[in-house]
Design a protein around this motif. Structure first.
Motif, PDB file in Angstrom:
ATOM      1  N   ILE A 306       0.833  -1.199   0.000  1.00 48.47           N
ATOM      2  CA  ILE A 306       0.000   0.000   0.000  1.00 48.47           C
ATOM      3  C   ILE A 306       0.869   1.251   0.000  1.00 48.47           C
ATOM      4  O   ILE A 306       0.591   2.220  -0.703  1.00 48.47           O
ATOM      5  CB  ILE A 306      -0.940   0.007   1.217  1.00 48.47           C
ATOM      6  CG1 ILE A 306      -1.809  -1.256   1.244  1.00 48.47           C
ATOM      7  CG2 ILE A 306      -1.817   1.265   1.223  1.00 48.47           C
ATOM      8  CD1 ILE A 306      -2.718  -1.425   0.057  1.00 48.47           C
ATOM      9  N   LEU A 307       1.923   1.236   0.821  1.00 52.58           N
ATOM     10  CA  LEU A 307       2.847   2.356   0.934  1.00 52.58           C
ATOM     11  C   LEU A 307       4.279   1.852   0.915  1.00 52.58           C
ATOM     12  O   LEU A 307       4.555   0.704   1.299  1.00 52.58           O
ATOM     13  CB  LEU A 307       2.625   3.123   2.240  1.00 52.58           C
ATOM     14  CG  LEU A 307       1.367   3.982   2.382  1.00 52.58           C
ATOM     15  CD1 LEU A 307       1.307   4.566   3.786  1.00 52.58           C
ATOM     16  CD2 LEU A 307       1.329   5.092   1.343  1.00 52.58           C
ATOM     17  N   ALA A 308       5.192   2.719   0.535  1.00 54.36           N
ATOM     18  CA  ALA A 308       6.613   2.422   0.675  1.00 54.36           C
ATOM     19  C   ALA A 308       6.985   2.449   2.157  1.00 54.36           C
ATOM     20  O   ALA A 308       6.361   3.160   2.955  1.00 54.36           O
ATOM     21  CB  ALA A 308       7.446   3.445  -0.082  1.00 54.36           C
ATOM     22  N   ALA A 309       7.997   1.674   2.515  1.00 58.54           N
ATOM     23  CA  ALA A 309       8.438   1.640   3.913  1.00 58.54           C
ATOM     24  C   ALA A 309       8.810   3.033   4.409  1.00 58.54           C
ATOM     25  O   ALA A 309       8.503   3.405   5.548  1.00 58.54           O
ATOM     26  CB  ALA A 309       9.622   0.687   4.059  1.00 58.54           C
ATOM     27  N   ALA A 310       9.438   3.821   3.564  1.00 59.17           N
ATOM     28  CA  ALA A 310       9.857   5.163   3.962  1.00 59.17           C
ATOM     29  C   ALA A 310       8.656   6.045   4.292  1.00 59.17           C
ATOM     30  O   ALA A 310       8.733   6.912   5.168  1.00 59.17           O
ATOM     31  CB  ALA A 310      10.693   5.805   2.862  1.00 59.17           C
ATOM     32  N   SER A 311       7.537   5.834   3.609  1.00 59.74           N
ATOM     33  CA  SER A 311       6.344   6.636   3.879  1.00 59.74           C
ATOM     34  C   SER A 311       5.748   6.286   5.240  1.00 59.74           C
ATOM     35  O   SER A 311       5.295   7.177   5.976  1.00 59.74           O
ATOM     36  CB  SER A 311       5.300   6.414   2.781  1.00 59.74           C
ATOM     37  OG  SER A 311       5.801   6.836   1.526  1.00 59.74           O
ATOM     38  N   VAL A 312       5.731   5.006   5.575  1.00 58.75           N
ATOM     39  CA  VAL A 312       5.250   4.598   6.900  1.00 58.75           C
ATOM     40  C   VAL A 312       6.181   5.141   7.978  1.00 58.75           C
ATOM     41  O   VAL A 312       5.727   5.625   9.022  1.00 58.75           O
ATOM     42  CB  VAL A 312       5.134   3.067   6.993  1.00 58.75           C
ATOM     43  CG1 VAL A 312       4.720   2.646   8.404  1.00 58.75           C
ATOM     44  CG2 VAL A 312       4.129   2.544   5.969  1.00 58.75           C
ATOM     45  N   ASP A 313       7.473   5.085   7.724  1.00 61.80           N
ATOM     46  CA  ASP A 313       8.434   5.633   8.689  1.00 61.80           C
ATOM     47  C   ASP A 313       8.176   7.124   8.916  1.00 61.80           C
ATOM     48  O   ASP A 313       8.300   7.623  10.038  1.00 61.80           O
ATOM     49  CB  ASP A 313       9.865   5.428   8.194  1.00 61.80           C
ATOM     50  CG  ASP A 313      10.273   3.963   8.171  1.00 61.80           C
ATOM     51  OD1 ASP A 313       9.545   3.123   8.739  1.00 61.80           O
ATOM     52  OD2 ASP A 313      11.321   3.662   7.567  1.00 61.80           O
ATOM     53  N   LEU A 314       7.821   7.833   7.862  1.00 68.10           N
ATOM     54  CA  LEU A 314       7.531   9.261   7.984  1.00 68.10           C
ATOM     55  C   LEU A 314       6.286   9.485   8.835  1.00 68.10           C
ATOM     56  O   LEU A 314       6.265  10.377   9.695  1.00 68.10           O
ATOM     57  CB  LEU A 314       7.342   9.868   6.596  1.00 68.10           C
ATOM     58  CG  LEU A 314       7.310  11.392   6.486  1.00 68.10           C
ATOM     59  CD1 LEU A 314       8.593  12.010   7.028  1.00 68.10           C
ATOM     60  CD2 LEU A 314       7.091  11.804   5.036  1.00 68.10           C
ATOM     61  N   MET A 315       5.274   8.661   8.644  1.00 64.61           N
ATOM     62  CA  MET A 315       4.062   8.780   9.452  1.00 64.61           C
ATOM     63  C   MET A 315       4.354   8.536  10.928  1.00 64.61           C
ATOM     64  O   MET A 315       3.694   9.087  11.812  1.00 64.61           O
ATOM     65  CB  MET A 315       2.997   7.792   8.983  1.00 64.61           C
ATOM     66  CG  MET A 315       2.482   8.033   7.580  1.00 64.61           C
ATOM     67  SD  MET A 315       1.086   6.960   7.148  1.00 64.61           S
ATOM     68  CE  MET A 315      -0.258   7.776   8.018  1.00 64.61           C
ATOM     69  N   ALA A 316       5.357   7.699  11.200  1.00 66.55           N
ATOM     70  CA  ALA A 316       5.706   7.327  12.578  1.00 66.55           C
ATOM     71  C   ALA A 316       6.725   8.264  13.205  1.00 66.55           C
ATOM     72  O   ALA A 316       7.212   7.998  14.308  1.00 66.55           O
ATOM     73  CB  ALA A 316       6.238   5.901  12.592  1.00 66.55           C
ATOM     74  N   THR A 317       7.058   9.353  12.527  1.00 63.27           N
ATOM     75  CA  THR A 317       8.013  10.329  13.039  1.00 63.27           C
ATOM     76  C   THR A 317       7.276  11.454  13.745  1.00 63.27           C
ATOM     77  O   THR A 317       6.316  12.007  13.209  1.00 63.27           O
ATOM     78  CB  THR A 317       8.853  10.910  11.880  1.00 63.27           C
ATOM     79  OG1 THR A 317       9.557   9.842  11.237  1.00 63.27           O
ATOM     80  CG2 THR A 317       9.849  11.939  12.380  1.00 63.27           C
ATOM     81  N   ASN A 318       7.701  11.811  14.944  1.00 58.87           N
ATOM     82  CA  ASN A 318       7.041  12.894  15.662  1.00 58.87           C
ATOM     83  C   ASN A 318       7.098  14.190  14.855  1.00 58.87           C
ATOM     84  O   ASN A 318       8.144  14.567  14.332  1.00 58.87           O
ATOM     85  CB  ASN A 318       7.690  13.129  17.026  1.00 58.87           C
ATOM     86  CG  ASN A 318       7.116  14.355  17.702  1.00 58.87           C
ATOM     87  OD1 ASN A 318       5.925  14.414  17.993  1.00 58.87           O
ATOM     88  ND2 ASN A 318       7.956  15.354  17.926  1.00 58.87           N
ATOM     89  N   MET A 319       5.950  14.876  14.775  1.00 55.10           N
ATOM     90  CA  MET A 319       5.868  16.133  14.032  1.00 55.10           C
ATOM     91  C   MET A 319       5.540  17.323  14.935  1.00 55.10           C
ATOM     92  O   MET A 319       5.475  18.445  14.458  1.00 55.10           O
ATOM     93  CB  MET A 319       4.800  16.023  12.931  1.00 55.10           C
ATOM     94  CG  MET A 319       5.101  14.990  11.867  1.00 55.10           C
ATOM     95  SD  MET A 319       6.521  15.481  10.828  1.00 55.10           S
ATOM     96  CE  MET A 319       6.813  13.940   9.939  1.00 55.10           C
ATOM     97  N   ILE A 320       5.312  17.087  16.221  1.00 52.26           N
ATOM     98  CA  ILE A 320       5.035  18.198  17.128  1.00 52.26           C
ATOM     99  C   ILE A 320       6.352  18.903  17.426  1.00 52.26           C
ATOM    100  O   ILE A 320       7.320  18.259  17.836  1.00 52.26           O
ATOM    101  CB  ILE A 320       4.391  17.720  18.441  1.00 52.26           C
ATOM    102  CG1 ILE A 320       3.105  16.929  18.158  1.00 52.26           C
ATOM    103  CG2 ILE A 320       4.080  18.909  19.353  1.00 52.26           C
ATOM    104  CD1 ILE A 320       2.439  16.386  19.414  1.00 52.26           C
ATOM    105  N   PRO A 321       6.435  20.208  17.242  1.00 44.61           N
ATOM    106  CA  PRO A 321       7.699  20.907  17.488  1.00 44.61           C
ATOM    107  C   PRO A 321       8.198  20.701  18.918  1.00 44.61           C
ATOM    108  O   PRO A 321       7.407  20.590  19.865  1.00 44.61           O
ATOM    109  CB  PRO A 321       7.333  22.377  17.247  1.00 44.61           C
ATOM    110  CG  PRO A 321       6.183  22.331  16.306  1.00 44.61           C
ATOM    111  CD  PRO A 321       5.388  21.110  16.701  1.00 44.61           C
ATOM    112  N   ASP A 322       9.526  20.642  19.066  1.00 46.02           N
ATOM    113  CA  ASP A 322      10.128  20.423  20.377  1.00 46.02           C
ATOM    114  C   ASP A 322       9.665  21.457  21.399  1.00 46.02           C
ATOM    115  O   ASP A 322       9.448  21.140  22.571  1.00 46.02           O
ATOM    116  CB  ASP A 322      11.658  20.457  20.273  1.00 46.02           C
ATOM    117  CG  ASP A 322      12.220  19.269  19.508  1.00 46.02           C
ATOM    118  OD1 ASP A 322      11.490  18.274  19.343  1.00 46.02           O
ATOM    119  OD2 ASP A 322      13.387  19.343  19.076  1.00 46.02           O
ATOM    120  N   ALA A 323       9.512  22.701  20.954  1.00 41.03           N
ATOM    121  CA  ALA A 323       9.102  23.763  21.876  1.00 41.03           C
ATOM    122  C   ALA A 323       7.711  23.507  22.443  1.00 41.03           C
ATOM    123  O   ALA A 323       7.403  23.892  23.574  1.00 41.03           O
ATOM    124  CB  ALA A 323       9.135  25.114  21.169  1.00 41.03           C
TER     125      ALA A 323
END
Length: 416
Positions: A306-323
């Motif tokens: 359905i998706l490339a592995a890299a795309s799933v990895d991107l979905m699983a990466t935190n996107m909330i800014p550190d601040a």
């Protein structure tokens, strides 16, 4: 091995690293909650190494039914729709239609002149300022864009969403028009708030693909994965499998719910007025487990990618800014912090030990307002899907916490 919903069963819990006696405590808890009248029924499915470890149902689809709850029971999964919507959008990401830092106004020009709430004046009117930039796709998919939802009653923008009936829109196009009249709760990227953002994602899928949202999901996700009972309404031949939905009656019992979040309950026997990306799907334990296993496999299930592995990895990466993670805010639905963040339409466990959590690093999770929940633990190679029929409250929340604790207490061979 036997099969259920196209899923293979492990030969025994021990074969995949679980203590069967300890695992039976999960079954005891679920059956006990049914017997205590806290829920009408429960369906729980645990998988490890791609095999079903335990799949148990208790209770009834509807209080008073003669037949027990079946493994093929269909549940309203509400916000468990959101990760599915995210996957749909990532399919289009892979085709080069958008990037994370694109402004959403590329696809939603109605939102080109957004204002931002800054406070209330002496007359009780909202004071606003210009947005410093249009929300980006990254912010939209991580609930940091600033949109409201209309489900809560603790912020002026939220109350405005509810008063305007944003979620009562009769189409996704109508929904974005209503959203365009509302100010953002905060400057894009400056905070996290659970929002209508995933419904807007569904509209972006429609506008890029030229298909209805439901048709895109069926063609690109449900049919390839064999999710035969998942959709925005039930087929005529399986309406009898749709479970009822309940809420606490205030005296320790249950009453059937006719409304949820100030809106009539959709009976799901007919197509809805709006195919909402934020909470409109029904599904079964096996169907949703297939979706979760695809994510755990980094985009593939049984030879279907359905998706490339890299795309799933991107979905699983935190996107909330550190601040944002470094500060607390009562507006957030969950206590996000440097150890627990949010990716693209999934919550993500960044450092479980730091906050006393038992799941593996990188665990993805979310739940639905009807009491359903799931988690996907890549470190321990396991998936859990839990389905009950009780609108969100402290009792339904307790199911999620207890299930996690009991599953990991039974895990004798952690990690792969």
């Amino acid at each position: 091995m036997t099969e259920a919903g196209g899923l293979a069963f492990a030969t025994s819990p021990q074969a995949v690293g679980f203590d069967p006696q300890r695992l039976s405590r999960l079954d005891d808890y679920m059956s006990g909650m049914v017997e205590a009248g806290q829920v009408a029924g429960t369906s729980t499915l645990l998988m490890r190494h791609g095999q079903v470890v335990a799949f148990q149902t208790h209770g009834k689809a509807r209080i008073g039914d003669a037949e027990p709850l079946g493994r093929d029971a269909i549940f309203r999964i509400y916000s468990m729709t959101k990760p599915v919507t995210g996957v749909a959008l990532m399919i289009l990401f892979e085709q080069g239609h958008w990037t994370l830092d694109d402004p959403i106004t590329r696809f939603l020009p109605e939102l080109s002149d957004l204002k931002v709430f800054t406070g209330m004046d002496d007359q009780g009117e909202m004071v606003v300022e210009d947005a410093v930039h249009p929300p980006t796709m990254r912010e939209l998919m991580s609930h940091t864009a600033g949109f409201g939802y209309g489900l809560f009653d603790f912020h002026p923008v939220e109350r405005a969403y509810r008063a305007a009936g944003v979620l009562r829109a009769d189409s996704l196009d109508n929904l974005v028009q209503r959203v365009a009249r509302m100010p953002l709760m905060f400057q894009p990227g400056r905070e996290w708030f659970y929002s209508v953002a995933t419904d807007l994602q569904g509209l972006i899928v429609e506008r890029i693909s030229g298909q209805s949202f439901g048709a895109f999901l069926s063609e690109r996700i449900f049919e390839p994965l064999g999710m035969v009972d998942t959709g925005f309404h039930t087929r005529p031949d399986n309406q009898h499998r749709l479970t009822a939905i309940y809420r606490g009656d205030g005296t320790g019992g249950l009453k059937e719910a006719t409304t949820a979040f100030d809106m009539p309950i959709n009976d799901f026997t007919q197509p809805p007025r709006m195919e909402g990306g934020g909470g409109g799907l029904v599904s079964t334990a096996t169907d949703y487990a297939r979706f979760c296993q695809m994510i755990l496999n980094r985009g593939e299930l049984s030879g279907t990618r359905i998706l490339a592995a890299a795309s799933v990895d991107l979905m699983a990466t935190n996107m909330i800014p550190d601040a944002v993670l470094a500060t607390a805010n009562p507006l957030r639905l969950l206590p996000f912090n440097p150890a627990f963040g949010f990716g693209l339409d999934f919550a993500v466990m960044l450092n479980p030990a730091a906050i006393g959590a038992v799941e593996g690093r990188g665990t993805l999770s979310w739940g639905g307002g009807g009491g359903t929940w799931f988690w996907i633990d890549p470190e321990n190679d396991l998936v859990f899907v839990g389905l009950i029929q009780r609108l969100a409250d402290p009792v339904s929340d307790a199911f999620r916490k207890e299930a996690r604790a009991l599953v990991y207490a039974a895990l004798t061979h952690p990690e792969k």
